[in-house]
Design an enzyme around this catalytic site. Structure first.
Site, PDB file in Angstrom:
ATOM      1  CG  ASP A 193      -2.206   0.783   1.011  1.00  0.00           C
ATOM      2  OD1 ASP A 193      -3.270   0.159   0.869  1.00  0.00           O
ATOM      3  OD2 ASP A 193      -2.139   2.038   0.945  1.00  0.00           O
ATOM      4  CG  ASN A 224      -7.653  -3.954  -4.300  1.00  0.00           C
ATOM      5  OD1 ASN A 224      -8.847  -4.010  -4.552  1.00  0.00           O
ATOM      6  ND2 ASN A 224      -7.174  -3.284  -3.251  1.00  0.00           N
ATOM      7  CE1 TYR A 238     -12.513   4.018  -9.539  1.00  0.00           C
ATOM      8  CE2 TYR A 238     -14.351   3.175 -10.834  1.00  0.00           C
ATOM      9  CZ  TYR A 238     -13.483   3.057  -9.760  1.00  0.00           C
ATOM     10  OH  TYR A 238     -13.585   1.971  -8.920  1.00  0.00           O
ATOM     11  CE  LYS A 240     -11.119   0.778 -11.035  1.00  0.00           C
ATOM     12  NZ  LYS A 240     -10.138  -0.032 -10.295  1.00  0.00           N
ATOM     13  CB  ILE A 283     -17.780  -2.378  -2.389  1.00  0.00           C
ATOM     14  CG1 ILE A 283     -17.898  -3.187  -3.705  1.00  0.00           C
ATOM     15  CG2 ILE A 283     -17.498  -3.286  -1.193  1.00  0.00           C
ATOM     16  CD1 ILE A 283     -18.947  -4.247  -3.747  1.00  0.00           C
ATOM     17  CB  THR A 319     -14.435   0.445   0.719  1.00  0.00           C
ATOM     18  OG1 THR A 319     -14.383   1.377  -0.373  1.00  0.00           O
ATOM     19  CG2 THR A 319     -14.826  -0.929   0.224  1.00  0.00           C
TER      20      THR A 319
HETATM   21  N1  LIG Z   1     -15.614   0.623  -3.230  1.00  0.00           N
HETATM   22  C1  LIG Z   1     -16.228   0.526  -4.392  1.00  0.00           C
HETATM   23  O1  LIG Z   1     -17.401   0.884  -4.537  1.00  0.00           O
HETATM   24  C2  LIG Z   1     -15.504  -0.080  -5.581  1.00  0.00           C
HETATM   25  C3  LIG Z   1     -16.290  -0.514  -6.669  1.00  0.00           C
HETATM   26  C4  LIG Z   1     -15.654  -1.071  -7.776  1.00  0.00           C
HETATM   27  C5  LIG Z   1     -14.266  -1.174  -7.801  1.00  0.00           C
HETATM   28  N2  LIG Z   1     -13.545  -0.741  -6.738  1.00  0.00           N
HETATM   29  C6  LIG Z   1     -12.100  -0.843  -6.847  1.00  0.00           C
HETATM   30  O2  LIG Z   1     -11.602  -1.673  -5.810  1.00  0.00           O
HETATM   31  C7  LIG Z   1     -10.281  -1.283  -5.474  1.00  0.00           C
HETATM   32  C8  LIG Z   1     -10.179  -1.067  -3.970  1.00  0.00           C
HETATM   33  O3  LIG Z   1     -11.060  -0.022  -3.608  1.00  0.00           O
HETATM   34  P1  LIG Z   1     -11.633   0.153  -2.149  1.00  0.00           P
HETATM   35  O4  LIG Z   1     -13.058   0.481  -2.281  1.00  0.00           O
HETATM   36  O5  LIG Z   1     -11.211  -0.949  -1.268  1.00  0.00           O
HETATM   37  O6  LIG Z   1     -10.910   1.520  -1.749  1.00  0.00           O
HETATM   38  P2  LIG Z   1     -10.125   1.977  -0.443  1.00  0.00           P
HETATM   39  O7  LIG Z   1      -9.958   3.438  -0.574  1.00  0.00           O
HETATM   40  O8  LIG Z   1     -10.791   1.427   0.782  1.00  0.00           O
HETATM   41  O9  LIG Z   1      -8.711   1.229  -0.590  1.00  0.00           O
HETATM   42  C9  LIG Z   1      -7.815   1.558  -1.613  1.00  0.00           C
HETATM   43  C10 LIG Z   1      -6.403   1.333  -1.095  1.00  0.00           C
HETATM   44  O10 LIG Z   1      -5.494   1.648  -2.160  1.00  0.00           O
HETATM   45  C11 LIG Z   1      -4.429   2.411  -1.609  1.00  0.00           C
HETATM   46  N3  LIG Z   1      -3.827   3.240  -2.643  1.00  0.00           N
HETATM   47  C12 LIG Z   1      -4.321   4.370  -3.215  1.00  0.00           C
HETATM   48  N4  LIG Z   1      -3.454   4.847  -4.104  1.00  0.00           N
HETATM   49  C13 LIG Z   1      -2.383   4.015  -4.101  1.00  0.00           C
HETATM   50  C14 LIG Z   1      -1.165   3.987  -4.809  1.00  0.00           C
HETATM   51  N5  LIG Z   1      -0.836   4.949  -5.704  1.00  0.00           N
HETATM   52  N6  LIG Z   1      -0.297   2.972  -4.573  1.00  0.00           N
HETATM   53  C15 LIG Z   1      -0.589   2.014  -3.662  1.00  0.00           C
HETATM   54  N7  LIG Z   1      -1.736   1.999  -2.958  1.00  0.00           N
HETATM   55  C16 LIG Z   1      -2.621   2.993  -3.178  1.00  0.00           C
HETATM   56  C17 LIG Z   1      -5.057   3.233  -0.498  1.00  0.00           C
HETATM   57  O11 LIG Z   1      -4.079   3.694   0.438  1.00  0.00           O
HETATM   58  C18 LIG Z   1      -6.035   2.247   0.096  1.00  0.00           C
HETATM   59  O12 LIG Z   1      -5.443   1.479   1.130  1.00  0.00           O
HETATM   60  C19 LIG Z   1      -9.981  -0.034  -6.315  1.00  0.00           C
HETATM   61  O13 LIG Z   1      -9.273  -0.401  -7.480  1.00  0.00           O
HETATM   62  C20 LIG Z   1     -11.366   0.468  -6.687  1.00  0.00           C
HETATM   63  O14 LIG Z   1     -11.369   1.218  -7.869  1.00  0.00           O
HETATM   64  C21 LIG Z   1     -14.126  -0.202  -5.628  1.00  0.00           C
END
Ligand SMILES: NC(=O)c1ccc[n+]([C@@H]2O[C@H](COP(=O)([O-])OP(=O)(O)OC[C@H]3O[C@@H](n4cnc5c(N)ncnc54)[C@H](O)[C@@H]3O)[C@@H](O)[C@H]2O)c1
Length: 249
Positions: free
Chosen positions: A37, A90, A156, A160, A189, A191
């Site tokens: 991370d 991720n 975004y 994606k 989701i 989060t």
């Molecule tokens: N939450 C949603 O609704 C959702 C829906 C579809 C897809 N996603 C995707 O799932 C993945 C995780 O999202 P999440 O909801 O758990 O978000 P989150 O914000 O809870 O977690 C994302 C993590 O990525 C880390 N991060 C950010 N930039 C970074 C970088 N440059 N290098 C390394 N780490 C980095 C952050 O510190 C964080 O710990 C993402 O790719 C997001 O696009 C999320």
């Protein structure tokens, strides 16, 4: 014996949300887990959570938008555990919200750098390591927005969609050498990624899912676990939605 016993798995963005859930489940199923991370504190917290449940994990700080960090992440993984079997790319960010004709250029650059180039850089260094191991699985985190548009999120959505295409390409290039690459598409989701949304927006978003609610990180992790395991041995190149029916209409 767990589904991933004897495997080494790497999770980027493993300090929060979906990535943390995936890392915890990988460890529960017996994998050695490398948590990466940009945020060292939250990444170390995930390691502690795993260790407190008798799992094996260690943390490597890396900014996925920097190619060199991805290279170091893979080399530190090999140094520690000897091989790499599973990589879940991720890490991701949401980015600014505004229509394409007004979208901030720096916001576009940042979202593409992390959400698309970051995934490419990860794969770029994970693939040679997996070829040495003799097999491997790459799980790239896309989104429902890798299949459909969403107003005011051009960067975004473009990133994606790019992740879905990149994943297909990797499957074509490396299937014969024992590698699988798939993309996963969660709908909205619960989060920290959604932390800036107010209650009304969250209610509106929930209503877009036929199931009538947002998803939970653990529900994404269960699909990712299955795709990462040998049970999914005939999957390759595909996009797997976990979306409460969002894409069904
Ligand atoms: N939450 C949603 O609704 C959702 C829906 C579809 C897809 N996603 C995707 O799932 C993945 C995780 O999202 P999440 O909801 O758990 O978000 P989150 O914000 O809870 O977690 C994302 C993590 O990525 C880390 N991060 C950010 N930039 C970074 C970088 N440059 N290098 C390394 N780490 C980095 C952050 O510190 C964080 O710990 C993402 O790719 C997001 O696009 C999320």
């Amino acid at each position: 014996m767990g589904l991933l016993t004897g495997k080494t798995a790497l999770v980027t963005g493993g300090g929060s949300g979906i990535g943390r859930s995936i890392a915890e489940l990988y460890a529960k199923e017996g994998a050695n887990v490398v948590i990466s991370d940009i945020n060292a504190q939250s990444g170390e917290e995930t390691v502690q959570l795993i260790k407190s449940n008798a799992g094996e994990a260690f943390f490597v700080q890396a900014d996925t938008s920097r190619a060199v960090d991805n290279e170091l992440l893979v080399s530190k993984t090999i140094e520690r555990y000897g091989s790499l079997h599973i990589a879940c790319n991720n890490a991701g960010v949401g980015g600014p919200s505004s229509p394409t004709g007004e979208y901030p250029i720096d916001g576009w650059d940042r979202v593409i750098a992390i959400n698309l180039s970051g995934v490419f850089y990860g794969c770029r260094y994970q693939i040679p390591a997996m070829l040495k191991t003799g097999n491997g699985v790459i799980i790239n985190m896309a989104s429902i927005l890798g299949q459909v548009g969403f107003p005011n999120s051009p960067a975004y959505v473009a990133a994606k969609h790019g992740v879905v295409g990149l994943t297909k390409n990797i499957a074509l290039e490396y299937a014969a050498q024992g590698l699988r690459a798939v993309s996963v598409g969660p709908a909205f989701i619960h989060t920290p990624l959604l932390k800036d949304m107010d209650e009304d927006t969250l209610k509106f978003l929930a209503s877009k899912h036929p199931v009538g609610r947002l998803g939970r990180p653990e529900e994404v992790a269960e699909l990712v676990l299955w795709l990462s395991s040998d049970k999914a041995s005939f999957t390759n190149g595909g996009y797997y939605a976990v979306d409460g029916g969002y894409l069904a209409p």
